[in-house]
Motif scaffolding. Structure first.
Motif, PDB file in Angstrom:
ATOM      1  N   LEU A  59     -21.688  -2.634  -4.962  1.00  0.00           N
ATOM      2  CA  LEU A  59     -20.567  -2.236  -4.528  1.00  0.00           C
ATOM      3  C   LEU A  59     -20.605  -0.698  -4.503  1.00  0.00           C
ATOM      4  CD1 LEU A  59     -17.648  -4.222  -6.415  1.00  0.00           C
ATOM      5  CD2 LEU A  59     -18.152  -4.137  -3.937  1.00  0.00           C
ATOM      6  N   ALA A  60     -21.433  -0.185  -5.554  1.00  0.00           N
ATOM      7  CA  ALA A  60     -21.583   1.423  -5.547  1.00  0.00           C
ATOM      8  C   ALA A  60     -22.281   1.889  -4.298  1.00  0.00           C
ATOM      9  CB  ALA A  60     -22.137   1.835  -6.793  1.00  0.00           C
ATOM     10  N   ALA A 112     -22.796   0.413  -1.485  1.00  0.00           N
ATOM     11  CA  ALA A 112     -21.957   0.029  -0.253  1.00  0.00           C
ATOM     12  C   ALA A 112     -20.821   1.248  -0.250  1.00  0.00           C
ATOM     13  CB  ALA A 112     -21.286  -1.255  -0.223  1.00  0.00           C
ATOM     14  N   GLU A 113     -20.394   1.605  -1.257  1.00  0.00           N
ATOM     15  CA  GLU A 113     -19.298   2.838  -1.004  1.00  0.00           C
ATOM     16  C   GLU A 113     -20.085   3.969  -0.539  1.00  0.00           C
ATOM     17  OE1 GLU A 113     -16.808   3.909  -4.808  1.00  0.00           O
ATOM     18  OE2 GLU A 113     -16.071   1.811  -4.601  1.00  0.00           O
ATOM     19  N   GLN A 114     -21.195   4.319  -0.983  1.00  0.00           N
ATOM     20  CA  GLN A 114     -21.829   5.616  -0.881  1.00  0.00           C
ATOM     21  C   GLN A 114     -22.163   5.465   0.778  1.00  0.00           C
ATOM     22  OE1 GLN A 114     -25.008   6.004  -3.152  1.00  0.00           O
ATOM     23  NE2 GLN A 114     -24.093   6.978  -5.007  1.00  0.00           N
ATOM     24  N   GLY A 157     -20.525   3.861   3.012  1.00  0.00           N
ATOM     25  CA  GLY A 157     -19.449   3.442   3.732  1.00  0.00           C
ATOM     26  C   GLY A 157     -19.396   2.060   4.163  1.00  0.00           C
ATOM     27  N   CYS A 158     -20.109   1.256   3.760  1.00  0.00           N
ATOM     28  CA  CYS A 158     -20.150  -0.434   4.183  1.00  0.00           C
ATOM     29  C   CYS A 158     -19.795  -1.062   3.179  1.00  0.00           C
ATOM     30  CB  CYS A 158     -21.592  -0.659   4.958  1.00  0.00           C
ATOM     31  SG  CYS A 158     -22.184   0.474   6.273  1.00  0.00           S
ATOM     32  N   GLU A 159     -19.030  -2.385   3.581  1.00  0.00           N
ATOM     33  CA  GLU A 159     -18.847  -3.388   2.528  1.00  0.00           C
ATOM     34  C   GLU A 159     -19.950  -4.489   2.732  1.00  0.00           C
ATOM     35  OE1 GLU A 159     -14.960  -4.792   3.183  1.00  0.00           O
ATOM     36  OE2 GLU A 159     -14.126  -2.927   3.017  1.00  0.00           O
ATOM     37  N   CYS A 172     -19.834  -3.160   8.427  1.00  0.00           N
ATOM     38  CA  CYS A 172     -19.561  -1.899   8.179  1.00  0.00           C
ATOM     39  C   CYS A 172     -18.283  -1.648   8.824  1.00  0.00           C
ATOM     40  CB  CYS A 172     -20.556  -0.981   9.203  1.00  0.00           C
ATOM     41  SG  CYS A 172     -21.975  -1.067   8.552  1.00  0.00           S
ATOM     42  N   LYS A 173     -17.626  -0.679   8.368  1.00  0.00           N
ATOM     43  CA  LYS A 173     -16.119  -0.461   8.666  1.00  0.00           C
ATOM     44  C   LYS A 173     -16.128   0.258  10.178  1.00  0.00           C
ATOM     45  CE  LYS A 173     -14.104   0.494   4.114  1.00  0.00           C
ATOM     46  NZ  LYS A 173     -13.464   1.436   3.251  1.00  0.00           N
ATOM     47  N   ARG A 186     -10.438   8.581   8.308  1.00  0.00           N
ATOM     48  CA  ARG A 186     -10.360   7.495   7.227  1.00  0.00           C
ATOM     49  C   ARG A 186      -9.200   7.481   6.631  1.00  0.00           C
ATOM     50  NH1 ARG A 186     -15.348   7.082   3.316  1.00  0.00           N
ATOM     51  NH2 ARG A 186     -16.704   5.917   4.810  1.00  0.00           N
TER      52      ARG A 186
END
Length: 96
Positions: free
Chosen positions: A68-69, A71-73, A75-77, A87-88, A96
């Motif tokens: 999760l960390a 993915a946050e860096q 910008g994707c889930e 990806c978003k 955003r």
């Protein structure tokens, strides 16, 4: 072991009933020790299995937190399968 039993007829060497009773008592005592050892071993195995399960759950939670960390860096889930990356999608002109 020779046991002298006093009866009305006199002294006899270990009658068959007395010997059988002694053998049965020793057999039951031995079986009780064996069963108690098996139960103790089963309890230890159960505790070890619980410990391994809790350790695996903690490791999985740590791996999930790291994913999760990351993915946050990025910008994707990330999905559960690391091959699938969702990806978003942002439209042009939207913040955003």
């Amino acid at each position: 072991m020779i046991v002298a039993i006093s009866t009305k007829r006199g002294s006899q060497l270990c009658s068959s009933a007395a010997c059988a009773l002694g053998i049965v008592v020793w057999f039951i005592a031995g079986m009780a020790l064996l069963v108690s050892g098996i139960i103790a071993e089963a309890r230890i195995d159960t505790r070890m299995a619980q410990f391994i399960t809790f350790r695996a759950q903690a490791a999985a939670a740590g791996d999930g937190a790291i994913n999760l960390a990351l993915a946050e860096q990025e910008g994707c889930e990330r999905a559960v399968n690391p091959v699938l990356i969702v990806c978003k999608i942002t439209r042009l002109g939207q913040d955003r």
